[in-house]
Design an enzyme around this catalytic site. Sequence first.
Site, PDB file in Angstrom:
ATOM      1  N   GLU A 114       2.793-120.895 -39.160  1.00 21.08           N
ATOM      2  CA  GLU A 114       1.736-119.894 -39.248  1.00 21.08           C
ATOM      3  C   GLU A 114       2.326-118.581 -38.746  1.00 21.08           C
ATOM      4  O   GLU A 114       2.760-118.477 -37.598  1.00 21.08           O
ATOM      5  CB  GLU A 114       0.516-120.290 -38.417  1.00 21.08           C
ATOM      6  CG  GLU A 114      -0.310-121.381 -39.060  1.00 21.08           C
ATOM      7  CD  GLU A 114      -1.602-121.670 -38.314  1.00 21.08           C
ATOM      8  OE1 GLU A 114      -1.886-120.970 -37.307  1.00 21.08           O
ATOM      9  OE2 GLU A 114      -2.319-122.598 -38.712  1.00 21.08           O
ATOM     10  N   ASP A 161      -8.031-114.386 -30.266  1.00 19.07           N
ATOM     11  CA  ASP A 161      -6.791-114.656 -29.540  1.00 19.07           C
ATOM     12  C   ASP A 161      -6.893-114.241 -28.086  1.00 19.07           C
ATOM     13  O   ASP A 161      -7.512-113.229 -27.738  1.00 19.07           O
ATOM     14  CB  ASP A 161      -5.627-113.924 -30.215  1.00 19.07           C
ATOM     15  CG  ASP A 161      -5.381-114.447 -31.614  1.00 19.07           C
ATOM     16  OD1 ASP A 161      -5.110-115.651 -31.728  1.00 19.07           O
ATOM     17  OD2 ASP A 161      -5.458-113.662 -32.578  1.00 19.07           O
TER      18      ASP A 161
END
Length: 272
Positions: free
Chosen positions: A49, A60
């Site tokens: 990824e 995140d």
Amino acid sequence: MSRLAGTFERLAAAGRKALIPYVTSGHPAPALTVPIMHALVAGGADAIELGVPFSDPMADGPVIQRANEHALALGVGMRGVLGFVREFRSRDDATPVVLMGYANPVERMGVERFLDEAAAAGVDGVIVVDYPPEESEAFAAAARSRGIDPIFLLAPTTTGERTARVLALASGYVYYVSLKGITGGQIDTADVVRRVGAIRRRTKLPVGVGFGIRDGATARAVAQAADAVIIGTRTIQVLEDGPPGEAPERARAFMAEIRAALDSRAPQEVTP
């Protein structure tokens, strides 16, 4: 057959689980991104990824957010990310690459142009975190028409109705977010096994689990139910834990450690 489908099929036939690291494009240095990708594969990664830097990565935690900010400060944007994929493909035509990011860089380039250029570069899948499944039918169809798998997230808070919509749209694999909150937290592996088991009863797609997987023990526990383990925050920390020039070797060693843990014993499927 797509690279992702072929990879999961090959691993399933061998009784193994996929190892998918996440790295932020351009971090710790743009010149190191492709060497790090190759090193991850050499260490045992089955797919990668590749994060598209964005200024406000809402899902995140602080580690990946800092990596995004650093990459942006170095001038890495979507065109640079696609350039990394093209460079990676010059030596590796087998390992799937999934772009993971947010809507703004995609919309700024234009969806059709982005998908055209991503397909030409050799991208296999795309995760756009803030594309809601209720509004993504056209995007998913456009991606699939170019041989790119649209991959969507499921979370502990996802309703049954939304789960059904995601499973109807997704291809490649389904990404289950193992905890409520941002990347890098602590996970309850027993709860993950139960919830992933419930998802797998509703789809034939592979299910990958990310957020909170930091070491071999956690990866092995999650792999009791998942088809893939996805490791982001800890991978970024490993890249940062020493001189930048040695980051590819640290990446390779870290992947080898997780790969050995996953393969040390074939995880038995758990029925919640």
